[in-house]
Structures are given as C-alpha cells and as structure tokens.
Design a protein around this motif. Structure first.
Motif, PDB file in Angstrom:
ATOM      1  N   ASP A  21      30.560  22.764  10.100  1.00  0.00           N
ATOM      2  CA  ASP A  21      30.406  21.286  10.871  1.00  0.00           C
ATOM      3  C   ASP A  21      28.801  21.083  11.309  1.00  0.00           C
ATOM      4  N   GLU A  22      28.203  20.549  10.718  1.00  0.00           N
ATOM      5  CA  GLU A  22      26.663  20.042  10.924  1.00  0.00           C
ATOM      6  C   GLU A  22      26.045  21.507  11.425  1.00  0.00           C
ATOM      7  N   THR A  59      34.123  15.399  12.337  1.00  0.00           N
ATOM      8  CA  THR A  59      34.761  16.798  13.096  1.00  0.00           C
ATOM      9  C   THR A  59      36.284  17.000  13.466  1.00  0.00           C
TER      10      THR A  59
HETATM   11 MG   LIG Z   1      31.243  15.889  14.761  1.00  0.00          MG
END
Ligand SMILES: [Mg+2]
Ligand SMILES: Nc1ncnc2c1ncn2[C@@H]1O[C@H](COP(=O)(O)OP(=O)(O)OP(=O)(O)O)[C@@H](O)[C@H]1O
Lengths: 390, 363
Positions: free
Chosen positions: B161-162, B46
């Motif tokens: 992000d995910e 991240t």
């Molecule tokens: Mg993360």
C-alpha cells in the motif's frame, strides 16, 4: 566579564529550584533523620556526668559526684523522661534514678560509696555503661530496636524475645504493596486497553470513571468502601438477598478488604502510565502481525505485550511505592494485623510520643522507597524505550 | 502451499454504513503478475487492499484463490504478505527478529529460520544491519525490512500500500528498480497500490484504474495509455486532448469522423454509443506544420498561443476554432519554429486517435 555575569545568572537561575528543594524536602527530611539518632535528652540533662564519664563507663568518685550534681539540678519532668529513656537500655534504671534523686534531699554524695549506700544496685556495671553510652549526643538505639535488638543484662545487644516486629511489619508492608501492585496492574491492563483501543463511548466512560476516582479524596473513597463492605453493607445485603450466604461475610477489617480498598484507591496510578504507553502503539501493528500469520493471542503475546512492558513497570512501580507509605486506607478498613509501617509511625508520634522511634521508622521506610526508585531507575535504564519506527 | 493460477475478485462491493466505497469490482490477478491499483485519493485503493488482505469483509461478492473461496478466511490464515505505508515494523525487535516473526509464528525450526532470514536480508541488501532496531534505520532501509518480512514466508500474494510515499524521489526510483528485480526473481504475485501514474506505468504488468470505488479499466500500461476505454483513464494517465467529434461513417478501419467542422479519417475501434463521441489525441501524436499537407491527411489549423520549452522537447498550445486549446509536443530542435500568434497546422495519423463516447459530466 561576560563569563562572570553568565556564571552569576546561571547561579541565580539554579538557586531558586535549589532553595525550593532544600526547604521542601531536604530540611524536613534532614530533621527527621536527625531525630532518629538524637540523644540530646540525656546529653542535655546530665551535662556534668556526660563530660566526666569515660567511654567504658568505669565508675569513679568523680563521676558519682557529677551524677549527683546533675540529678539534684534536674527538674521532675526532664528527670522522668531521662529515667524512661535510660530504662530502655538498662532495665531497672528508672527506679534506681528516682530513688537516688529522692535520697539526694537528705544525703550528700561525695563519691561512689555514697551512691552505693543509697542503693547497692549502683554496683552493677550495666547502669554505668548505660550512662556512658548515652553521654554521646547521638544514639543508634532506635535503629537497634527497629531491627529487633535489645539490651542483655550484661549491657550488650541481643535479639529481643518478641523478635524483630518492625522488620516483620516492614516485610508485611512490602508484601502487601507487592500484592496491591500486581492486582492493580492486572485490573488496569484490560481497562487501559479498552480505553486506548475501544469505541469512543467506552473510552469516554471508562476514562471518566478512572479520572473521577483520581480526583476524589482518598478518605472519601476509603469511607465508601467501609459503607459497601461492612456487615450490613451493600455487598453483604446483596449476597444474603440472593441467598448465597446465610450470615454476613466478614469483608472488611481484614486483609481482603484492605487489599481491595488499596487497589481501588491506587488504580489510576496504574491505568494512566499504561494508557499513555498503549496510545503510542499504532493499530497497524496488530494488522501487520495478523498479515504475517499470527492469531489474536499470539500477536498479543509477541507484539503488543512486549511493547507495553514499560507501562506495566511504571504503573506497578508507582503503585508499589505509593503503597509502601499508605496509611489512611489500611487504618480504616484493615485489622491490626493489616497495618503497614506508616501506621506504627503515626502511632509512635501521636500516641506514644516517641519521636525517635517514629523518625527511625520513617527513615527506614524512606530508604526502602529510595531503594525501590533506584531499582526502577536501573530497570528504566536497561529497558531503553524502543523509539518507534517512523 | 496452495497451487493456484489466479486470484479472482468477483463483483466485490464494500459499504461503510450507507457509504459505498467499492462498486462491483471484478478482476483476475494472474499468478506471478505485478498488478498496480491506480486511482486518485479516496478512490478505494486501500479499502480494496484491506478486503484482499482480510482486514475488512466485503459487503457483497466473492474472493477466489484458484478454486478456493477465501472471502471469509481471516487475515492470519490467508498467507498474503503485506507492506504498509508506515511499514509497521515491530519496534521492540531487531531487523532479524522482524523478518523471523512470520516464520516463528509458523513454527519453522531454528536453523531453517536463520537461513531464511539471512537469505531475505541478502535479497534486500541489508545483511549487515540484521541486529539493528527499526528506529536505527533510515526510511528506505525500514522499507526494505518490511519487504523482507512480508516475503519471508513465501506468501501467495504480496500486497503493497503506497510503500514509497514517504520516501524522496531518488530513493523511490532506486526502490522501484529493486522491487521489480525482486519480483522477477521470486515470481510472487504483487499487488501494488499507488496514486502515482508514473510509478504505475513503469513497474507493472497490469494496471487497474479505480475511480470512486469503480474499476475503470484493467490492462497492461501500454493498452491503458494507447487505448483507454474512457475519459477518466485517458486523463489520469498522461496528457491528453479531447476534441468533440461526430461519427460520419463507421467502416471499421476506415471510419470517417467530423472534428471541428473538418472531415477526418479514423482507423481505430469505434464506440457503440452512437451519438456524441470525442477524439482523444496524445500531444506526442500531433505534428505541428507550417502548411496543410493536403487532402487525405487529418489536419486542423489554429493559432499558436503559447510555446513552452523543456529542453528535450517543446509544448505548443494551439487555439483551434471549434475545438478549444490543443496541446502538441514538438522536437527540441524543429525545422519549423513558429512564433506565438502564427497560424499552424496540426496533423495526426488516422491510427493514433482514440474515439471515446462523450460522457455526461460526472456528478
Ligand atoms: Mg490509501
Ligand atoms: N473505516 C472507514 N469508515 C468509513 N469510511 C471509510 C473508512 N475507510 C475509508 N473510508 C472511505 O472510503 C473511501 C475510500 O478510502 P480509501 O482509504 O480506500 O482510499 P484510497 O484510494 O486508499 O485513498 P488514498 O490514496 O488517499 O490512500 C474514502 O471516501 C474514505 O472516506
């Protein structure tokens, strides 16, 4: 059977809050509302006249005799109160009644002619009309006065010479409350924003300051403003020491001081709903807006501000409604021209002992507050909270 | 729109206070590629994404888009789309207005915005929900709206992000396929963050594996799986056996190594660190046989400890003296069915093993 017992237990559960609401709100409010239309002084003190007179107030021998009987029976105090009230409707009636009462010691009144003999004014229909109207146990006299009406010589209603002062005061109350609400929101917004998004030290410090003033008595805080703003107060001394002004500036006992003190006293009520609202907006929203190309200003305007609209409305609404009923602060730091409606209510109650007028103004104020709440409720209904995306 | 062929990360480092979260990350992201950042939780994925997006400034290093240095360009001027884990849709706007937001900010004219919004919602198959608020959508639908919004302004790069971590398995699979379809159709560069190795393997052209803020290896999924450069990558991707080994003679394609006291042939590259090496064998590269095939074959013998049946295949765990427990896959219906406790022989081809420097235990 179980249905009945369920019904009963529900009733029992509901009964308690209902009783609570009734005793704490409805009963006193009902009392006030009754007071505002109450006319029992006349009704109670002139019982014979009240039943004898017809609606139009046509004078007759029978009515004259009844009136004489009532007047003879009335004691000094209640007669005085009676005369004062009737005088409001028919100017001159006070002296007429008192004179008649005195004369009754020597003259026996059997009919209309005897009254006229005591005072020829009894020829005037206006006095009889006043009696006829007040024969009713209820009156809208106070409401008429509140909206600026008084009696014309012919016994009808007319707009008084001094104009509708209570309407003006009501208007002033609304206007100042609006100002307070707007200023309080303007100050509360950045404050709440700093508390919601700032670093922990800032957050604790500011929230502490807001809550501390929330917990302190209004009287104490208002007095503090008097100390700070008066002619020899902190602000003036600082201004003079800095050489910005030669003479002390009048900061208090005027509109500016009143608004300032009211805003300060009511600020927490604007900060807390805003804070609550802002806390629910994830910080990611700002990053998202930026990644989509919005600069800080635009992302505030398009993304942040619209999501805090509810907080602004709740905060401003709360401050506005609380301002409508404000009393202590304007009384202490305002000039006579800065007083809100509550001041006049207190004045009627404590100084003039005119409970009818005090109650009427209270009812009008309450109606305004309820109206405000109804509007807020409608706005709330239309402004559905956009539930947050998961 | 800038024309560029790659985004270059040059020795990026990031500190939070005294804690270093990224160490000298250098990476080229080719235009139009689908790169996945893969790593365990806390490995800095991240953080790297935030540096790319412009929300965090790196402490050292440079970021180059084509020839332009964008290291200190603010996020709103990078023209990079971003899909957040929590989607971060604007709750007070309808789906259509969410997608229109980046276009309004760019002052596109009305008709162009309308056309684009329609096009994007078609792309993610949500045309019929344009007037809903985000709260009235399912998780998967919100995900698609976030995707449409981040792609609407034709970003040079899309960062994700995910994006699927909150969705259930079935929906994930659907969205993975859809994401690849969209990637192929638009040709935008995608940088995708995940800690799910299957997701990384199935979706990407390139996978970059991160561990403790260090880039461990970058390459196509096949390369990472078949030729990992270090033990971390090998272990993180799939099941693996590490056998302690010793290099006897490094002769290019015909090296000889000693594994558990036996001399074996090795055909792949040989690490430079001369001393200890370990041999990586994937379970599917090992064949379980009843008898040794004879000289010239790489073969270890051991005792079958546990046989686990999966339906489509079986996992044999074999205790090899001097090498520990070795796992091997066998076909579901093999001719040879040893019982637990039997002696078996493990055979592999010289080109299937990978030699890795034996690392000291990570601190
Ligand atoms: Mg993360
Ligand atoms: N704002 C911050 N301040 C200090 N340390 C931080 C901050 N943000 C992240 N870190 C640290 O940086 C490291 C990497 O965090 P990061 O969020 O990049 O991990 P990640 O790979 O995304 O993990 P996950 O898969 O759990 O999301 C972690 O050790 C984390 O504690």
């Amino acid at each position: 059977m179980s249905r009945v017992s369920l019904y009963l237990s529900t009733l029992l559960l509901v009964a308690l809050p209902v009783a609570y609401v009734a005793f704490l709100y409805l009963v006193p409010l009902g009392g006030v509302a009754l007071r505002s239309v109450d006319n029992s002084t006349i009704h109670a003190n002139l019982p014979a006249t009240a039943s004898a007179i017809d609606e139009a107030g046509a004078p007759s021998d029978e009515v004259a005799a009844a009136l004489a009987k009532d007047l003879a029976a009335a004691d000094r105090r209640s007669l005085g109160e009676l005369a004062r009230l009737l005088n409001l409707d028919a100017p001159g009636m006070r002296s007429l009644l008192l004179k008649t009462k005195r004369a009754l010691d020597e003259v026996e009144v059997k009919g209309l002619a005897d009254l006229r003999a005591i005072d020829p004014d009894w020829d005037e229909p206006i006095y009889w009309q006043a009696l006829a109207e007040n024969a009713q146990p209820y009156t809208f006299r106070y409401y008429a006065t509140a909206i600026g009406l008084d009696r014309d010589p012919a016994g009808g209603w007319q707009f008084g010479a001094e104009g509708a002062i209570y309407l003006q005061i009501l208007l002033r109350t609304f206007w100042m409350s609006l100002q307070v609400a707007v200023i309080a929101c303007l100050i509360a917004y950045p404050l709440a924003h700093a508390i919601a998004n700032g670093p922990p030290t800032v957050r604790v410090l500011l929230l502490g300051a807001v809550l501390l003033s929330f917990w302190m008595s209004i009287l104490v805080r208002t007095t503090a403003w008097v100390v700070i703003l008066q002619r020899e107060g902190l602000v003036n001394e600082a201004l003079m020491a800095l050489g910005l002004v030669r003479e002390p500036v009048q900061l208090i006992f005027n509109r500016l001081g009143t608004l300032l003190a009211m805003v300060h006293v009511l600020l927490p009520f604007a900060v807390l709903p805003l804070l609550n609202n802002m806390k629910q907006i994830p910080a990611q929203q700002r990053d998202a807006a930026r990644s989509l190309g919005a600069g800080p200003f635009e992302s505030f305007l398009r993304v942040y501000l619209p999501q805090t609209m509810r907080g602004i409305l709740v905060g401003a609404g709360t401050v506005f409604i609380l301002s409508l009923g404000f009393y202590i602060t304007p009384a202490l730091v305002g000039s006579p021209g800065d007083q809100l409606l509550s001041y006049y209510i207190a004045d009627f109650m404590l100084k003039q002992l005119n409970w009818g007028m005090a109650s009427t103004l209270s009812v009008i104020l309450l109606a305004c507050v309820l109206l405000g709440l109804a509007v807020a409720w409608l706005v709330n209904l239309l402004w559905r909270p956009a539930a947050r995306a998961a | 729109m800038t024309t560029h062929d790659r985004l270059r990360l040059e020795r990026l480092s990031k500190h939070y206070g005294r804690h270093q979260v990224l160490h000298d990350v250098s990476l080229d992201i080719e235009r139009g590629s689908f790169l996945t950042l893969l790593g365990p939780s806390g490995s800095g994925k991240t953080t790297l994404l935030k540096v790319l997006a412009g929300f965090e400034r790196c402490s050292a290093g440079r970021l180059l888009l084509g020839d332009a240095d964008i290291t200190s360009l603010p996020a709103e001027r990078r023209n990079f789309g971003l899909v957040f884990q929590g989607y971060a849709l604007f709750p007070h706007m309808t789906v259509a207005n969410n997608v229109a937001f980046p276009l309004k900010v760019r002052r596109w004219d009305r008709s162009r915005i309308e056309a684009r919004v329609r096009e994007m919602l078609e792309l993610v198959q949500l045309g019929h929900l344009a007037h809903r608020k985000p709260a009235e959508l399912s998780g998967g639908q919100q995900q698609r709206v976030a995707l449409a919004r981040a792609l609407a302004f034709e970003p040079d790069l899309l960062l994700l992000d995910e994006p699927m971590s909150a969705l259930d398995r079935k929906l994930r699979a659907d969205l993975q396929i859809e994401l690849r379809r969209i990637h192929r159709r638009l040709g935008t560069t995608f940088v995708y963050v995940t800690h799910d190795q299957d997701e990384a393997m199935t979706m990407s052209d390139q996978v970059a594996v991160l561990d403790h803020g260090r880039l461990m290896q970058v390459g196509p999924p096949e390369t990472l799986y078949e030729r990992p450069e270090n033990r971390f990558v090998a272990e993180f991707l799939g099941r693996s056996n590490f056998l302690p080994a010793r290099l006897l003679a490094a002769e290019g394609p015909g090296s000889r190594i000693e594994v558990a006291g036996r001399t074996c042939r090795h055909a792949g590259p040989v690490p430079e660190a001369g001393h200890g090496v370990s041999l990586l064998l994937r379970p599917e590269d090992i064949e379980v046989r009843p008898a040794s095939p004879g000289d010239g074959w790489n073969c270890l013998s051991g005792r079958l400890q546990i046989r686990t049946y999966f339906g489509d295949r079986a996992l044999y765990q074999v205790e090899v003296p001097g090498a520990g427990t070795v796992s091997a896959y066998a076909p579901a219906r093999p001719e040879f069915r040893p019982a637990e406790g039997d002696e078996v022989h493990l055979v592999w081809r010289a080109e299937d093993g990978v030699l890795l420097p034996a690392e000291a235990e990570r601190s």
